[in-house]
Every structure is written in C-alpha cells, then in structure tokens.
Design a protein around this motif. Structure first.
Motif, PDB file in Angstrom:
ATOM      1  N   TYR A   1       0.842  -1.205   0.000  1.00  0.00           N
ATOM      2  CA  TYR A   1       0.000   0.000   0.000  1.00  0.00           C
ATOM      3  C   TYR A   1       0.877   1.255   0.000  1.00  0.00           C
ATOM      4  O   TYR A   1       0.651   2.183  -0.777  1.00  0.00           O
ATOM      5  CB  TYR A   1      -0.916  -0.021   1.226  1.00  0.00           C
ATOM      6  CG  TYR A   1      -2.047   0.976   1.182  1.00  0.00           C
ATOM      7  CD1 TYR A   1      -3.284   0.619   0.673  1.00  0.00           C
ATOM      8  CD2 TYR A   1      -1.882   2.269   1.657  1.00  0.00           C
ATOM      9  CE1 TYR A   1      -4.336   1.525   0.634  1.00  0.00           C
ATOM     10  CE2 TYR A   1      -2.926   3.177   1.627  1.00  0.00           C
ATOM     11  CZ  TYR A   1      -4.147   2.800   1.114  1.00  0.00           C
ATOM     12  OH  TYR A   1      -5.169   3.700   1.067  1.00  0.00           O
ATOM     13  N   GLU A   2       1.890   1.282   0.854  1.00  0.00           N
ATOM     14  CA  GLU A   2       2.807   2.434   0.905  1.00  0.00           C
ATOM     15  C   GLU A   2       3.548   2.614  -0.415  1.00  0.00           C
ATOM     16  O   GLU A   2       3.704   3.738  -0.889  1.00  0.00           O
ATOM     17  CB  GLU A   2       3.824   2.267   2.039  1.00  0.00           C
ATOM     18  CG  GLU A   2       3.301   2.599   3.393  1.00  0.00           C
ATOM     19  CD  GLU A   2       4.406   2.608   4.425  1.00  0.00           C
ATOM     20  OE1 GLU A   2       4.489   3.598   5.167  1.00  0.00           O
ATOM     21  OE2 GLU A   2       5.184   1.625   4.488  1.00  0.00           O
ATOM     22  N   ARG A   3       3.979   1.500  -1.031  1.00  0.00           N
ATOM     23  CA  ARG A   3       4.675   1.583  -2.325  1.00  0.00           C
ATOM     24  C   ARG A   3       3.748   2.181  -3.387  1.00  0.00           C
ATOM     25  O   ARG A   3       4.154   3.052  -4.165  1.00  0.00           O
ATOM     26  CB  ARG A   3       5.158   0.198  -2.758  1.00  0.00           C
ATOM     27  CG  ARG A   3       5.888   0.205  -4.101  1.00  0.00           C
ATOM     28  CD  ARG A   3       6.335  -1.182  -4.521  1.00  0.00           C
ATOM     29  NE  ARG A   3       5.309  -2.197  -4.503  1.00  0.00           N
ATOM     30  CZ  ARG A   3       4.385  -2.350  -5.449  1.00  0.00           C
ATOM     31  NH1 ARG A   3       4.350  -1.543  -6.485  1.00  0.00           N
ATOM     32  NH2 ARG A   3       3.485  -3.310  -5.359  1.00  0.00           N
ATOM     33  N   LEU A   4       2.497   1.748  -3.408  1.00  0.00           N
ATOM     34  CA  LEU A   4       1.537   2.284  -4.368  1.00  0.00           C
ATOM     35  C   LEU A   4       1.277   3.774  -4.128  1.00  0.00           C
ATOM     36  O   LEU A   4       1.108   4.534  -5.087  1.00  0.00           O
ATOM     37  CB  LEU A   4       0.229   1.491  -4.321  1.00  0.00           C
ATOM     38  CG  LEU A   4       0.311   0.056  -4.836  1.00  0.00           C
ATOM     39  CD1 LEU A   4      -0.994  -0.689  -4.561  1.00  0.00           C
ATOM     40  CD2 LEU A   4       0.663   0.018  -6.307  1.00  0.00           C
ATOM     41  N   LEU A   5       1.245   4.184  -2.864  1.00  0.00           N
ATOM     42  CA  LEU A   5       1.096   5.612  -2.561  1.00  0.00           C
ATOM     43  C   LEU A   5       2.269   6.415  -3.119  1.00  0.00           C
ATOM     44  O   LEU A   5       2.083   7.488  -3.697  1.00  0.00           O
ATOM     45  CB  LEU A   5       0.999   5.845  -1.053  1.00  0.00           C
ATOM     46  CG  LEU A   5      -0.355   5.645  -0.397  1.00  0.00           C
ATOM     47  CD1 LEU A   5      -0.236   5.837   1.117  1.00  0.00           C
ATOM     48  CD2 LEU A   5      -1.404   6.579  -0.963  1.00  0.00           C
ATOM     49  N   ARG A   6       3.485   5.888  -2.939  1.00  0.00           N
ATOM     50  CA  ARG A   6       4.674   6.583  -3.465  1.00  0.00           C
ATOM     51  C   ARG A   6       4.624   6.644  -4.990  1.00  0.00           C
ATOM     52  O   ARG A   6       4.921   7.673  -5.587  1.00  0.00           O
ATOM     53  CB  ARG A   6       5.955   5.896  -2.994  1.00  0.00           C
ATOM     54  CG  ARG A   6       6.293   6.131  -1.534  1.00  0.00           C
ATOM     55  CD  ARG A   6       7.682   5.639  -1.177  1.00  0.00           C
ATOM     56  NE  ARG A   6       7.880   4.220  -1.432  1.00  0.00           N
ATOM     57  CZ  ARG A   6       7.576   3.242  -0.576  1.00  0.00           C
ATOM     58  NH1 ARG A   6       7.049   3.534   0.597  1.00  0.00           N
ATOM     59  NH2 ARG A   6       7.794   1.984  -0.897  1.00  0.00           N
ATOM     60  N   GLU A   7       4.245   5.528  -5.632  1.00  0.00           N
ATOM     61  CA  GLU A   7       4.145   5.502  -7.096  1.00  0.00           C
ATOM     62  C   GLU A   7       3.102   6.498  -7.585  1.00  0.00           C
ATOM     63  O   GLU A   7       3.324   7.200  -8.569  1.00  0.00           O
ATOM     64  CB  GLU A   7       3.785   4.099  -7.585  1.00  0.00           C
ATOM     65  CG  GLU A   7       4.899   3.109  -7.473  1.00  0.00           C
ATOM     66  CD  GLU A   7       4.467   1.701  -7.863  1.00  0.00           C
ATOM     67  OE1 GLU A   7       3.323   1.513  -8.350  1.00  0.00           O
ATOM     68  OE2 GLU A   7       5.277   0.783  -7.673  1.00  0.00           O
ATOM     69  N   ARG A   8       1.977   6.544  -6.894  1.00  0.00           N
ATOM     70  CA  ARG A   8       0.905   7.477  -7.271  1.00  0.00           C
ATOM     71  C   ARG A   8       1.368   8.921  -7.136  1.00  0.00           C
ATOM     72  O   ARG A   8       1.107   9.753  -7.995  1.00  0.00           O
ATOM     73  CB  ARG A   8      -0.318   7.225  -6.394  1.00  0.00           C
ATOM     74  CG  ARG A   8      -1.494   8.114  -6.712  1.00  0.00           C
ATOM     75  CD  ARG A   8      -2.685   7.684  -5.855  1.00  0.00           C
ATOM     76  NE  ARG A   8      -3.791   8.573  -6.066  1.00  0.00           N
ATOM     77  CZ  ARG A   8      -4.203   9.468  -5.186  1.00  0.00           C
ATOM     78  NH1 ARG A   8      -3.609   9.582  -4.032  1.00  0.00           N
ATOM     79  NH2 ARG A   8      -5.224  10.246  -5.457  1.00  0.00           N
ATOM     80  N   ALA A   9       2.076   9.220  -6.057  1.00  0.00           N
ATOM     81  CA  ALA A   9       2.576  10.579  -5.839  1.00  0.00           C
ATOM     82  C   ALA A   9       3.573  10.965  -6.924  1.00  0.00           C
ATOM     83  O   ALA A   9       3.544  12.086  -7.439  1.00  0.00           O
ATOM     84  CB  ALA A   9       3.215  10.689  -4.460  1.00  0.00           C
ATOM     85  N   SER A  10       4.440  10.041  -7.305  1.00  0.00           N
ATOM     86  CA  SER A  10       5.421  10.361  -8.345  1.00  0.00           C
ATOM     87  C   SER A  10       4.764  10.454  -9.715  1.00  0.00           C
ATOM     88  O   SER A  10       5.193  11.211 -10.571  1.00  0.00           O
ATOM     89  CB  SER A  10       6.551   9.327  -8.364  1.00  0.00           C
ATOM     90  OG  SER A  10       6.066   8.069  -8.763  1.00  0.00           O
ATOM     91  N   MET A  11       3.676   9.711  -9.923  1.00  0.00           N
ATOM     92  CA  MET A  11       2.966   9.736 -11.199  1.00  0.00           C
ATOM     93  C   MET A  11       2.253  11.060 -11.422  1.00  0.00           C
ATOM     94  O   MET A  11       2.149  11.531 -12.545  1.00  0.00           O
ATOM     95  CB  MET A  11       1.938   8.604 -11.230  1.00  0.00           C
ATOM     96  CG  MET A  11       1.109   8.598 -12.460  1.00  0.00           C
ATOM     97  SD  MET A  11       1.121   7.158 -13.491  1.00  0.00           S
ATOM     98  CE  MET A  11       2.099   5.931 -12.818  1.00  0.00           C
ATOM     99  N   LYS A  12       1.769  11.688 -10.347  1.00  0.00           N
ATOM    100  CA  LYS A  12       1.027  12.951 -10.476  1.00  0.00           C
ATOM    101  C   LYS A  12       1.817  13.995 -11.238  1.00  0.00           C
ATOM    102  O   LYS A  12       1.266  14.747 -12.008  1.00  0.00           O
ATOM    103  CB  LYS A  12       0.653  13.498  -9.092  1.00  0.00           C
ATOM    104  CG  LYS A  12      -0.514  12.797  -8.469  1.00  0.00           C
ATOM    105  CD  LYS A  12      -1.759  13.583  -8.672  1.00  0.00           C
ATOM    106  CE  LYS A  12      -2.913  12.927  -7.948  1.00  0.00           C
ATOM    107  NZ  LYS A  12      -4.168  13.421  -8.380  1.00  0.00           N
ATOM    108  N   GLY A  13       3.129  14.040 -11.035  1.00  0.00           N
ATOM    109  CA  GLY A  13       3.920  15.053 -11.712  1.00  0.00           C
ATOM    110  C   GLY A  13       4.682  14.526 -12.908  1.00  0.00           C
ATOM    111  O   GLY A  13       5.145  15.285 -13.741  1.00  0.00           O
TER     112      GLY A  13
END
Length: 158
Positions: free
Chosen positions: A70-82
């Motif tokens: 879950y934490e890894r997916l949150l990090r991936e999502r945050a990096s994907m936004k930009g």
C-alpha cells in the motif's frame, strides 16, 4: 455498539468517519484497503468518494506485507502525479483525434465509452469530467462545465 455501513454488523470495533458519517467494521475496512491494492481505479482506499482513509488506520488494518505494498503504491501514485505533466504535444494530438480525453491529474489519455461524464483515471486516481476535462472538486463533483444539472445527476459521483 455501532453498525457498519457496509455489512450492517454491530460491533464495538467500528471506525467512524466524520467527513461522510460512514462507519466500517474491521473486516469491511480491511476489504476496502485490499481492494484498493488490487485495483488502481479504487486506490487509495477511501471512506467515501471524497476522503482517503488515513494511513495510520490502513496500517492498523493491513498485515505488514500488504501495508508495505500500500505504501509503495502511494509513493508511485505521488510520483505519477507530476511525471506526466510534460506531455508530448504530438502524442496528445493523436490521442485527442481518436476521441481520448486527457486526465487533468497526470495527462494520461483516457477513453470514455459510455455512461455519465465522470471518469476516474486508473493511472493517478484523479476524478474528472470528460466534458470539460477538469478535476472534480468537493463531494458534489463540481467541475465547472456547463452541462445541465439534470444530465449530471445520473452519475453516482454526484
């Protein structure tokens, strides 16, 4: 004893969410979190369409391995936004010419086949209107487009 919004079980171990008055038992909250891991369309887990379930509650519900995912997916999502903000104009023109709409969150091409104008980007999780291509704001799904309200009420998001 409080009643779970999802399964209607009565329990003393219920998590209450003041933003939407939802209440979930540990099993249902765990299912929401695990479903969010399995599907980018429902990630991150939310109590309603407006609020993410706080990370400390997700940590309490999931086992160690699932929480790390879950934490890894949150990090991936945050990096994907930009990451997709620098869109190749030629690529965007091709997508637009073929009827794709551009996600305002990550600029990924999104194809809308049917239904209401509400779309949730599977790449970054942004909820947006395919009519005006603007991100929905607030629980009522305000986007700023001029589509008449009666046509917009068929959407579950509104």
């Amino acid at each position: 004893m409080t009643t779970c919004t999802a399964c209607f079980a009565k329990s003393s171990d219920i998590t209450l969410f003041s933003c939407c008055s939802s209440s979930f038992c540990k099993d249902c909250l765990g299912t929401k979190c695990l479903d969010a891991i399995k599907s980018r369309a429902t990630f991150p887990a939310s109590c309603c369409r407006e609020r993410e379930i706080p990370l400390q509650q997700v940590r309490r519900i999931l086992n160690k391995n699932d929480f790390q995912t879950y934490e890894r997916l949150l990090r991936e999502r945050a990096s994907m936004k930009g990451a997709c903000k620098r869109v190749d104009p030629e690529h965007q023109a091709v997508l637009t010419a073929h009827g794709f709409k551009m996600c305002p969150g990550c600029h990924a091409g999104v194809e809308k086949v049917g239904g209401c104008e509400h779309v949730k980007c599977i790449m970054c999780g942004t909820d947006f209107c395919v009519t005006c291509e603007k991100e929905y704001k607030g629980l009522r799904g305000l986007c700023g487009c001029k589509l008449p309200l009666p046509e917009r009420r068929s959407c579950d998001f509104l």
